[in-house]
Motif scaffolding. Structure first.
Motif, mmCIF file in Angstrom:
data_model
loop_
_atom_site.group_PDB
_atom_site.id
_atom_site.type_symbol
_atom_site.label_atom_id
_atom_site.label_comp_id
_atom_site.label_asym_id
_atom_site.label_seq_id
_atom_site.Cartn_x
_atom_site.Cartn_y
_atom_site.Cartn_z
ATOM 1 N N GLN A 29 42.654 -40.082 -17.023
ATOM 2 C CA GLN A 29 42.830 -40.378 -15.240
ATOM 3 C C GLN A 29 41.344 -39.430 -15.218
ATOM 4 N N LEU A 30 41.789 -38.214 -15.722
ATOM 5 C CA LEU A 30 40.373 -37.095 -16.448
ATOM 6 C C LEU A 30 39.608 -37.645 -17.405
ATOM 7 N N ALA A 31 39.830 -37.807 -18.083
ATOM 8 C CA ALA A 31 39.194 -38.322 -19.234
ATOM 9 C C ALA A 31 38.682 -39.661 -18.884
ATOM 10 N N ARG A 32 38.970 -40.761 -18.688
ATOM 11 C CA ARG A 32 38.184 -41.821 -17.907
ATOM 12 C C ARG A 32 37.112 -41.121 -17.442
ATOM 13 N N ALA A 33 37.008 -40.379 -15.943
ATOM 14 C CA ALA A 33 36.403 -40.264 -15.281
ATOM 15 C C ALA A 33 34.939 -39.501 -16.017
ATOM 16 N N GLU A 34 35.206 -38.613 -17.298
ATOM 17 C CA GLU A 34 34.876 -37.943 -18.153
ATOM 18 C C GLU A 34 33.313 -38.804 -18.885
ATOM 19 N N GLU A 35 34.123 -40.336 -18.957
ATOM 20 C CA GLU A 35 33.392 -41.418 -20.200
ATOM 21 C C GLU A 35 32.215 -41.486 -18.900
ATOM 22 N N LYS A 36 32.689 -41.722 -17.587
ATOM 23 C CA LYS A 36 31.238 -41.824 -16.990
ATOM 24 C C LYS A 36 30.693 -41.187 -16.932
ATOM 25 N N LEU A 37 30.579 -40.577 -17.273
ATOM 26 C CA LEU A 37 29.639 -39.533 -17.416
ATOM 27 C C LEU A 37 29.270 -39.070 -19.049
ATOM 28 N N TYR A 85 40.188 -35.380 -25.651
ATOM 29 C CA TYR A 85 39.513 -35.871 -25.569
ATOM 30 C C TYR A 85 38.018 -35.618 -24.125
ATOM 31 N N ALA A 86 38.993 -35.449 -23.493
ATOM 32 C CA ALA A 86 38.037 -34.741 -22.042
ATOM 33 C C ALA A 86 37.685 -34.099 -21.829
ATOM 34 N N GLN A 87 37.938 -32.547 -22.443
ATOM 35 C CA GLN A 87 37.134 -31.248 -22.849
ATOM 36 C C GLN A 87 35.762 -32.138 -23.918
ATOM 37 N N GLU A 88 36.563 -32.312 -24.754
ATOM 38 C CA GLU A 88 35.383 -32.272 -25.891
ATOM 39 C C GLU A 88 33.780 -33.327 -24.962
ATOM 40 N N LEU A 89 34.742 -34.519 -24.157
ATOM 41 C CA LEU A 89 33.668 -34.766 -24.019
ATOM 42 C C LEU A 89 32.217 -33.989 -23.029
ATOM 43 N N GLY A 90 33.466 -33.227 -22.134
ATOM 44 C CA GLY A 90 32.624 -32.431 -20.963
ATOM 45 C C GLY A 90 31.560 -31.171 -22.241
ATOM 46 N N HIS A 91 32.548 -30.962 -22.992
ATOM 47 C CA HIS A 91 31.249 -30.021 -24.149
ATOM 48 C C HIS A 91 30.448 -30.655 -24.359
ATOM 49 N N GLU A 92 30.230 -31.381 -24.928
ATOM 50 C CA GLU A 92 29.056 -31.886 -25.404
ATOM 51 C C GLU A 92 28.240 -32.650 -24.593
ATOM 52 N N ARG A 93 27.958 -32.855 -23.242
ATOM 53 C CA ARG A 93 27.563 -32.945 -22.702
ATOM 54 C C ARG A 93 26.338 -32.210 -22.536
#
Length: 114
Positions: A29-37, A85-93
């Motif tokens: 769920q956290l990762a899906r929220a990161e995907e939206k960002l 995955y969630a951490q990587e998406l947030g970090h890269e953004r």
């Protein structure tokens, strides 16, 4: 004869349904929220190396998630994969936004007030 054939098929169908009815993991769920960002357009409309690096990093994170989930042997492995995955998406953004800000380009924020 029909009953003997239908029962195993019915059991297989129910097993798949039970699996699909499981709630998503908290990490998913956290990762899906990161995907939206995930940014879909470059900051200030500037397609530079930072933008392309960001897009490549997002794609690599998605591929790594797919690979990690394929190799997962238990729930803990799945949790780890989604969390990473969630951490990587947030970090890269955040890195992309920070690097663009250092070049003088800010990410715009729009607030709608009633």
């Amino acid at each position: 004869m029909k009953t003997k054939t239908i029962l195993p098929l019915l059991a297989l169908g129910l097993a798949g349904t039970a699996q699909a009815a499981l709630p998503a993991l908290y990490e998913e769920q956290l990762a899906r929220a990161e995907e939206k960002l995930i940014l879909t357009t470059p900051i200030a409309g500037i397609e530079n190396s930072l933008w392309f690096d960001y897009r490549i990093d997002v794609t690599e994170a998605q591929k790594e998630l797919t690979s990690d989930l394929r190799r997962a042997s238990d729930v803990e492995d799945r949790r780890d994969a989604w969390s990473e995955y969630a951490q990587e998406l947030g970090h890269e953004r955040k890195d992309y936004i920070h690097d663009m800000a250092k070049r003088g380009y800010r990410q715009g924020t729009v607030y709608l007030v009633d």
